[in-house]
Design an enzyme around this catalytic site. Sequence first.
Site, short mmCIF file in Angstrom:
data_model
loop_
_atom_site.label_atom_id
_atom_site.label_comp_id
_atom_site.label_asym_id
_atom_site.label_seq_id
_atom_site.Cartn_x
_atom_site.Cartn_y
_atom_site.Cartn_z
N ILE A 21 0.82 -1.21 0.00
CA ILE A 21 0.00 0.00 0.00
C ILE A 21 0.86 1.26 0.00
O ILE A 21 0.47 2.28 -0.59
CB ILE A 21 -1.01 0.00 1.18
CG1 ILE A 21 -2.14 0.99 0.91
CG2 ILE A 21 -0.37 0.26 2.51
CD1 ILE A 21 -2.97 0.70 -0.29
N SER A 43 11.46 0.36 7.00
CA SER A 43 10.86 -0.97 6.92
C SER A 43 11.96 -1.95 7.32
O SER A 43 13.13 -1.69 7.02
CB SER A 43 10.43 -1.23 5.47
OG SER A 43 9.25 -1.97 5.40
N LYS A 97 -5.67 1.61 7.63
CA LYS A 97 -6.77 0.84 8.21
C LYS A 97 -6.34 -0.63 8.35
O LYS A 97 -5.53 -1.08 7.53
CB LYS A 97 -8.05 0.99 7.37
CG LYS A 97 -7.92 0.48 5.92
CD LYS A 97 -8.24 -0.98 5.81
CE LYS A 97 -7.63 -1.64 4.62
NZ LYS A 97 -7.84 -3.07 4.56
N ASP A 175 -9.94 -7.85 6.70
CA ASP A 175 -8.99 -6.83 6.24
C ASP A 175 -9.61 -6.04 5.07
O ASP A 175 -9.68 -4.81 5.14
CB ASP A 175 -7.64 -7.45 5.85
CG ASP A 175 -6.67 -6.38 5.38
OD1 ASP A 175 -6.18 -5.61 6.23
OD2 ASP A 175 -6.44 -6.27 4.17
P1 NAP Z 1 2.47 -5.51 3.10
O1 NAP Z 1 2.64 -5.48 1.63
O2 NAP Z 1 2.67 -6.80 3.82
O3 NAP Z 1 3.44 -4.40 3.70
C1 NAP Z 1 3.60 -4.18 5.07
C2 NAP Z 1 4.97 -3.57 5.28
O4 NAP Z 1 5.15 -3.24 6.66
C3 NAP Z 1 6.12 -4.49 4.90
O5 NAP Z 1 6.92 -3.81 3.98
C4 NAP Z 1 6.84 -4.77 6.22
O6 NAP Z 1 8.23 -4.85 6.18
C5 NAP Z 1 6.49 -3.51 6.99
N1 NAP Z 1 6.64 -3.66 8.43
C6 NAP Z 1 6.32 -4.71 9.23
N2 NAP Z 1 6.63 -4.44 10.51
C7 NAP Z 1 7.18 -3.18 10.53
C8 NAP Z 1 7.71 -2.35 11.55
N3 NAP Z 1 7.73 -2.73 12.83
N4 NAP Z 1 8.19 -1.14 11.18
C9 NAP Z 1 8.17 -0.73 9.90
N5 NAP Z 1 7.68 -1.48 8.89
C10 NAP Z 1 7.19 -2.69 9.21
O7 NAP Z 1 1.02 -5.01 3.51
P2 NAP Z 1 0.13 -3.87 2.80
O8 NAP Z 1 -0.78 -4.50 1.81
O9 NAP Z 1 0.97 -2.75 2.37
O10 NAP Z 1 -0.81 -3.48 4.02
C11 NAP Z 1 -0.35 -2.68 5.08
C12 NAP Z 1 -1.57 -2.06 5.77
O11 NAP Z 1 -2.26 -1.28 4.80
C13 NAP Z 1 -2.56 -3.09 6.29
O12 NAP Z 1 -3.12 -2.68 7.50
C14 NAP Z 1 -3.63 -3.15 5.21
O13 NAP Z 1 -4.90 -3.47 5.72
C15 NAP Z 1 -3.61 -1.70 4.72
N6 NAP Z 1 -4.10 -1.54 3.34
C16 NAP Z 1 -3.69 -2.39 2.35
C17 NAP Z 1 -4.23 -2.27 1.07
C18 NAP Z 1 -3.82 -3.16 -0.08
O14 NAP Z 1 -4.51 -3.15 -1.11
N7 NAP Z 1 -2.73 -3.92 0.01
C19 NAP Z 1 -5.17 -1.29 0.81
C20 NAP Z 1 -5.51 -0.39 1.81
C21 NAP Z 1 -4.97 -0.54 3.07
P3 NAP Z 1 9.33 -5.52 5.21
O15 NAP Z 1 8.77 -5.56 3.83
O16 NAP Z 1 10.48 -4.58 5.28
O17 NAP Z 1 9.59 -6.86 5.78
#
Ligand code: NAP
Length: 316
Positions: A21, A43, A97, A175
């Site tokens: 995201i 990250s 969120k 989610d």
């Molecule tokens: P994601 O691709 O798994 O990315 C999450 C990121 O957070 C990863 O890069 C991870 O690190 C990093 N992270 C984990 N622990 C951390 C910490 N302690 N400090 C700093 N960074 C940390 O997940 P995502 O899809 O982006 O989703 C993240 C959030 O956005 C969720 O709550 C989700 O519900 C929300 N969201 C997602 C979407 C979507 O379409 N994907 C849409 C709207 C909202 P590393 O990569 O460095 O290991």
Amino acid sequence: MTAQQAGLRPLKIGLVGLGKIAVDQHIPAIRANPNWELVAGCSPSSRLPGLRCYQSMEAMLAEHPDIEAVALCTPPQVRQALAKQAIEAGKHVFLEKPPAATVGEADTIRELAEAHGVTLLAGWHSRFSPAVEPAREWIAQRTLSSLRIEWKENVREWHPGQHWIFAAGGSGIFDPAINSLSILTRLLPDTVIVRKADMHVPVNCAAPIRAELKMGTEAGLSIRAEYDFLETERQRWSIFAETADGEKLAVHKGGMMLEIDGKVVLDGVDAEYAGLYAHFHDLIRTRRSDADFAPMRIVADACMIGTFLPAPAFIE
Ligand code: NAP
């Protein structure tokens, strides 16, 4: 008028969590808005070209004490600890969120932000979809008799490799489903009560992959929701509402399209994060917060009242 035109410098922001995201939405939205300056990101392992990246938020803030705001784009399980750290450092905070892993955690973040006088935004991106406000106005002039939500998508397409989603605190199907609840709670003036919930949890996961909810309001509106993370044929993110007189409204494509009595009256473009960053900027400049946790409360209530049923193992 932008803040720059008004003689104000852009606000400096750091991104926390450089996953899907952050890359798909936050970075383009921040860079397209002259009221913001993206200073750095952090990250544990991800690094992005063209952005100064750090392994932790602590390291990022130590190197860039001029950062005024952070956007927490991590999985929800680590959000509260990061929010606490950022608020105690005096930073304004944008929570992706869901705002935290539990309602209690979210409440403590709000209390802490109030105590430190910083802005808190619970970023319900779907509320910034173009069909939401016109739908709310349409509903405000009528009495609904029924409302139905169908939010069905393919987890393998939209969340590849995101193991945190099916871990405890990851919410599973909720989610994406919480996006529909963020729209629902914006559309309706009344409190939504969960009356029944069936949650289907894969035997190798901690969170549901499918759910069916029966909800309602004290005013007599009946609400049903079907959520499915295994839909591959007809993915859809729709809400259908009907009045006792047979008038019909539908919101499709997660809030992008509005249909009234079977006719498409609006088919907009995705500007959710542009809207969120404009809102966040306005909140900070006017020293306000926007931290509504109503969608989370519905998910928590569904877990309290729900029946948990075993489903086949989920193998990505
Ligand atoms: P994601 O691709 O798994 O990315 C999450 C990121 O957070 C990863 O890069 C991870 O690190 C990093 N992270 C984990 N622990 C951390 C910490 N302690 N400090 C700093 N960074 C940390 O997940 P995502 O899809 O982006 O989703 C993240 C959030 O956005 C969720 O709550 C989700 O519900 C929300 N969201 C997602 C979407 C979507 O379409 N994907 C849409 C709207 C909202 P590393 O990569 O460095 O290991």
